[in-house]
Scaffold this active site. Structure first.
Site, mmCIF file in Angstrom:
data_model
loop_
_atom_site.group_PDB
_atom_site.id
_atom_site.type_symbol
_atom_site.label_atom_id
_atom_site.label_comp_id
_atom_site.label_asym_id
_atom_site.label_seq_id
_atom_site.Cartn_x
_atom_site.Cartn_y
_atom_site.Cartn_z
ATOM 1 N N SER A 55 -26.246 -33.562 59.001
ATOM 2 C CA SER A 55 -25.488 -32.490 57.897
ATOM 3 C C SER A 55 -25.815 -31.654 56.919
ATOM 4 O O SER A 55 -26.446 -32.069 56.747
ATOM 5 C CB SER A 55 -23.765 -32.090 58.994
ATOM 6 O OG SER A 55 -23.226 -31.685 57.833
ATOM 7 N N TYR A 114 -16.375 -37.865 55.449
ATOM 8 C CA TYR A 114 -17.759 -37.004 56.588
ATOM 9 C C TYR A 114 -19.613 -36.616 55.906
ATOM 10 O O TYR A 114 -20.045 -37.515 56.318
ATOM 11 C CB TYR A 114 -17.014 -35.331 57.190
ATOM 12 C CG TYR A 114 -18.057 -34.650 58.198
ATOM 13 C CD1 TYR A 114 -18.805 -33.751 57.245
ATOM 14 C CD2 TYR A 114 -18.013 -34.792 58.691
ATOM 15 C CE1 TYR A 114 -19.320 -32.940 58.157
ATOM 16 C CE2 TYR A 114 -18.746 -34.251 60.010
ATOM 17 C CZ TYR A 114 -19.998 -33.325 59.175
ATOM 18 O OH TYR A 114 -19.829 -32.152 60.222
HETATM 19 P P1 NAP Z 1 -16.606 -30.603 68.088
HETATM 20 O O1 NAP Z 1 -16.294 -29.321 69.061
HETATM 21 O O2 NAP Z 1 -15.602 -31.302 68.121
HETATM 22 O O3 NAP Z 1 -16.771 -31.807 69.121
HETATM 23 C C1 NAP Z 1 -17.148 -33.182 69.228
HETATM 24 C C2 NAP Z 1 -16.605 -33.357 70.383
HETATM 25 O O4 NAP Z 1 -17.292 -34.781 69.938
HETATM 26 C C3 NAP Z 1 -15.784 -33.736 70.664
HETATM 27 O O5 NAP Z 1 -15.980 -33.741 72.420
HETATM 28 C C4 NAP Z 1 -14.706 -34.483 70.938
HETATM 29 O O6 NAP Z 1 -13.929 -35.038 72.079
HETATM 30 C C5 NAP Z 1 -16.168 -35.430 70.931
HETATM 31 N N1 NAP Z 1 -15.786 -36.569 70.317
HETATM 32 C C6 NAP Z 1 -15.216 -36.745 69.082
HETATM 33 N N2 NAP Z 1 -14.539 -38.560 68.752
HETATM 34 C C7 NAP Z 1 -15.794 -38.894 69.766
HETATM 35 C C8 NAP Z 1 -15.619 -40.555 70.780
HETATM 36 N N3 NAP Z 1 -15.017 -41.550 69.667
HETATM 37 N N4 NAP Z 1 -16.002 -41.242 71.687
HETATM 38 C C9 NAP Z 1 -16.690 -39.886 72.211
HETATM 39 N N5 NAP Z 1 -16.622 -38.601 71.700
HETATM 40 C C10 NAP Z 1 -15.684 -38.141 70.885
HETATM 41 O O7 NAP Z 1 -17.215 -30.328 66.861
HETATM 42 P P2 NAP Z 1 -19.032 -30.090 66.954
HETATM 43 O O8 NAP Z 1 -18.387 -28.429 66.468
HETATM 44 O O9 NAP Z 1 -19.429 -29.225 68.278
HETATM 45 O O10 NAP Z 1 -20.099 -30.650 66.030
HETATM 46 C C11 NAP Z 1 -20.818 -31.390 67.202
HETATM 47 C C12 NAP Z 1 -21.959 -32.725 65.673
HETATM 48 O O11 NAP Z 1 -22.133 -31.750 65.203
HETATM 49 C C13 NAP Z 1 -20.980 -33.371 65.693
HETATM 50 O O12 NAP Z 1 -20.954 -34.729 65.434
HETATM 51 C C14 NAP Z 1 -20.497 -32.541 64.069
HETATM 52 O O13 NAP Z 1 -20.168 -33.970 63.333
HETATM 53 C C15 NAP Z 1 -22.202 -32.290 63.879
HETATM 54 N N6 NAP Z 1 -21.714 -31.207 63.140
HETATM 55 C C16 NAP Z 1 -20.963 -29.949 63.274
HETATM 56 C C17 NAP Z 1 -21.275 -28.216 61.685
HETATM 57 C C18 NAP Z 1 -20.572 -27.097 62.305
HETATM 58 O O14 NAP Z 1 -20.616 -26.342 61.724
HETATM 59 N N7 NAP Z 1 -19.937 -27.517 64.195
HETATM 60 C C19 NAP Z 1 -22.101 -29.043 61.409
HETATM 61 C C20 NAP Z 1 -22.861 -29.383 61.544
HETATM 62 C C21 NAP Z 1 -23.127 -30.713 61.983
HETATM 63 P P3 NAP Z 1 -12.250 -34.497 71.042
HETATM 64 O O15 NAP Z 1 -12.154 -32.675 71.805
HETATM 65 O O16 NAP Z 1 -11.381 -35.599 72.063
HETATM 66 O O17 NAP Z 1 -12.282 -34.671 69.695
HETATM 67 C C1 GCO Z 2 -16.673 -28.617 56.389
HETATM 68 C C2 GCO Z 2 -17.806 -28.322 57.450
HETATM 69 C C3 GCO Z 2 -19.223 -28.754 57.815
HETATM 70 C C4 GCO Z 2 -20.080 -28.620 59.075
HETATM 71 C C5 GCO Z 2 -21.257 -29.232 59.098
HETATM 72 C C6 GCO Z 2 -22.190 -28.530 57.876
HETATM 73 O O1 GCO Z 2 -15.631 -28.688 56.280
HETATM 74 O O2 GCO Z 2 -18.011 -28.241 55.577
HETATM 75 O O3 GCO Z 2 -17.108 -29.045 58.814
HETATM 76 O O4 GCO Z 2 -19.000 -30.036 57.407
HETATM 77 O O5 GCO Z 2 -18.819 -28.910 59.831
HETATM 78 O O6 GCO Z 2 -21.327 -30.497 58.691
HETATM 79 O O7 GCO Z 2 -23.335 -29.322 58.669
#
Ligand code: NAP
Ligand code: GCO
Length: 265
Positions: free
Chosen positions: A146, A159
């Site tokens: 992230s 986080y």
């Molecule tokens: P999301 O929409 O919340 O999806 C996360 C997925 O992981 C969901 O299907 C969730 O299931 C599942 N999960 C959570 N806890 C789990 C567990 N204990 N065992 C198995 N599955 C589990 O998140 P996303 O935005 O797609 O993000 C995916 C990854 O990218 C995460 O690691 C997040 O930190 C990272 N990320 C996201 C962003 C962003 O801006 N969106 C940016 C940087 C990094 P549930 O629906 O039941 O929670």
């Molecule tokens: C927040 C956001 C971020 C993004 C991502 C950024 O609350 O600032 O959720 O943490 O998810 O991780 O790279």
């Protein structure tokens, strides 16, 4: 240049938490590059939702219910995948949660929950797949880090601590297993439009954009939020032979946020 080096034909890819969101988009891209897609999610209803979404796109994904924080369940999952599908060539540690709570109001249990999913679980799942990768003579591990692997902000202490640790876990797996032709890299998405960030983009009661939404657009040279599909190509690159000499690297896919001071208000 041999473009086949970007192919994932014949490879088995496990993407955790990939019923929707970033994991789903990465899985779709890896399917297009030829990989066999396997995913897990924490509840059957999510796995079923994911299977339907993959089927709608013509992707014969295999889905399993598994809580990635449960080491026994993860070891059983990996054994089941190896028996039913094949040895995992590519692991994407994608599953993750966030809790946006001011640090002094966050309980230690809430902090632990985030660390458990976002840092302990990638350790558990990587530890489960590495032995077979060593036997097979190659492996690719991609940890979804992230911008918070580099930066902090209010309310995301757990986080950021987890994602900062995940950056260093990525580098340590690289250091410890690079000699077995295992490459472990990270992808650091910027702000991506998924359910996880939906609260940061909610329209205000007067119909105006969320202040954080406007802030992120002003901070991003691309002047937009990322889409999950923006991560597909970088993930295929890091999963393919094209990146066999790339190891311990965090590839930021953030539209340039980390390079930019931000547009003058
Ligand atoms: P999301 O929409 O919340 O999806 C996360 C997925 O992981 C969901 O299907 C969730 O299931 C599942 N999960 C959570 N806890 C789990 C567990 N204990 N065992 C198995 N599955 C589990 O998140 P996303 O935005 O797609 O993000 C995916 C990854 O990218 C995460 O690691 C997040 O930190 C990272 N990320 C996201 C962003 C962003 O801006 N969106 C940016 C940087 C990094 P549930 O629906 O039941 O929670
Ligand atoms: C927040 C956001 C971020 C993004 C991502 C950024 O609350 O600032 O959720 O943490 O998810 O991780 O790279």
């Amino acid at each position: 240049m041999n473009l086949n080096q970007f192919s994932l034909e014949g490879k088995v890819a496990l993407i955790t938490g990939a019923s929707y969101g970033i994991g789903f988009a990465i899985a779709c891209a890896m399917h297009e590059a030829g990989a066999t897609i396997v995913f897990n999610d924490i509840r059957q209803e999510l796995v079923d939702k994911g299977l339907a979404a993959y089927a709608e796109k013509g992707i014969p994904a295999r889905g399993y219910v598994c809580d990635v924080t449960d080491e026994d369940a993860v070891n059983a999952l990996v054994a089941k995948i190896e028996a039913e599908v094949g040895v995992i060539d590519i692991l994407v540690n994608n599953a993750g949660i966030i809790k946006r709570i001011p640090m002094t109001e966050m309980t230690a249990e809430q902090f632990r929950q985030v660390i458990d999913v976002d840092l302990n679980a990638p350790f558990i799942v990587a530890k489960a797949v590495i032995p077979s990768m060593i036997k097979k003579g190659h492996g690719k591990i991609i940890n979804i880090c992230s911008m918070m692997s580099e930066l902090g902000r209010e309310t995301v202490s757990a986080y950021a601590a987890a994602k900062g640790g995940l950056k260093m876990l990525t580098r340590n797996i690289c250091s410890e297993y690079g000699e077995y032709n295992i490459q472990c890299n990270g992808i650091g998405p910027g702000y991506i439009a998924t359910p996880q960030t939906a609260p940061l983009r909610e329209r205000q009661p007067d119909g105006s954009r969320h202040p954080f939404d406007s802030f992120i657009v002003a901070k991003t040279p691309a002047a937009r939020w990322g889409n999950p599909e923006d991560l597909g190509g970088p993930a295929v690159f890091l999963a393919s032979d094209a990146s066999n000499f790339v190891n311990g690297h965090i590839l930021y896919v953030d539209g340039g946020i980390l390079a930019y001071i931000g547009k003058q208000p």
